[in-house]
Write a protein that holds these residues in place. Sequence first.
Motif, PDB file in Angstrom:
ATOM      1  N   LEU A 288       0.830  -1.212   0.000  1.00 58.25           N
ATOM      2  CA  LEU A 288       0.000   0.000   0.000  1.00 58.25           C
ATOM      3  C   LEU A 288       0.864   1.262   0.000  1.00 58.25           C
ATOM      4  N   LYS A 289       1.966   1.240   0.752  1.00 56.08           N
ATOM      5  CA  LYS A 289       2.861   2.404   0.777  1.00 56.08           C
ATOM      6  C   LYS A 289       3.473   2.646  -0.601  1.00 56.08           C
ATOM      7  N   LYS A 290       3.930   1.574  -1.245  1.00 51.94           N
ATOM      8  CA  LYS A 290       4.502   1.720  -2.586  1.00 51.94           C
ATOM      9  C   LYS A 290       3.470   2.229  -3.590  1.00 51.94           C
ATOM     10  N   MET A 291       2.218   1.777  -3.430  1.00 48.00           N
ATOM     11  CA  MET A 291       1.169   2.229  -4.346  1.00 48.00           C
ATOM     12  C   MET A 291       0.884   3.714  -4.174  1.00 48.00           C
ATOM     13  N   VAL A 292       0.861   4.175  -2.926  1.00 47.75           N
ATOM     14  CA  VAL A 292       0.546   5.582  -2.667  1.00 47.75           C
ATOM     15  C   VAL A 292       1.689   6.494  -3.108  1.00 47.75           C
TER      16      VAL A 292
END
Length: 281
Positions: free
Chosen positions: A162-166
């Motif tokens: 999720l962090k990489k996506m954001v």
Amino acid sequence: MSIHNAYRRTVRPNLRRPLRNLNRAGLWGRRRGPDDFAQMLTAYGRAIRAHRRLARLAPSFFDAAVVERERENRAEQRRWMAMWEPILDKAYGVEPEPAVPVNELPPLPPPRIQRAVDRELAELQLWLEAGHVALARYEQRNPHALLSWTRMARCLNLAFDLKKMVLGLDSPNPLPEKITYDYEFTDLKRAYGHLCDSDVSGSATSNPPVAPASVDDPPRRSPPVATPVAGSEVQPSGSDIYHPPPAVVIKQSAAVIQPEPPRCDAWSRWARQMQKNSGIS
């Protein structure tokens, strides 16, 4: 063929199934429901994969790294034009106009890509909603449950995704080239730096141009130097050493020495013209 298989009964009693269900219920006790936590992890993982497909289809809208780079480029272009537009308006005599709001949204992709984006968006919303519902149901049913090491590892992996996506760290698309402008005008100063001097005449006065040597001037010869002959032991005497002649002081008199007339060749005229322009008498 065995006798049991040959004479198998084809009619079964009707009370067999209800009795079997009652027996199983008594033996098993309370049956476990669906694993809400596993459903939540699966739903969020599929939502992340749907978002990655969206980033490949329309990077200008869903890829965080590409969106941020394009935003920086648009801001740099606005800053550059805000510096030049008043100068151009003043040069051409145009009244400055108020800034018009610019639509910063990128152009839409082709219709085929738009239909694919709509399907992926619907899937993304579906899995996100399913993940939210599963998480709320797990918190309601198991408020004090402890997670196992496997589930904790899956939660951490999901958090990193999720962090990489954001932040756009897992962007599959190449980033656009970053636009930078030379606000110091290095190239212009290198090309027209001699016009930026504040005191051109002062520098010309302090360093006047030197007239080139005339072709008619005879070359100056260096005085001869006595060199000892190889293999001789005789030291040079005082009369053999060269002594430069003393400077002859000539009293300039208007009656005896007349000033030389000015030269009229091309080099002399060029030197006088340069002295006149620079203010040297």
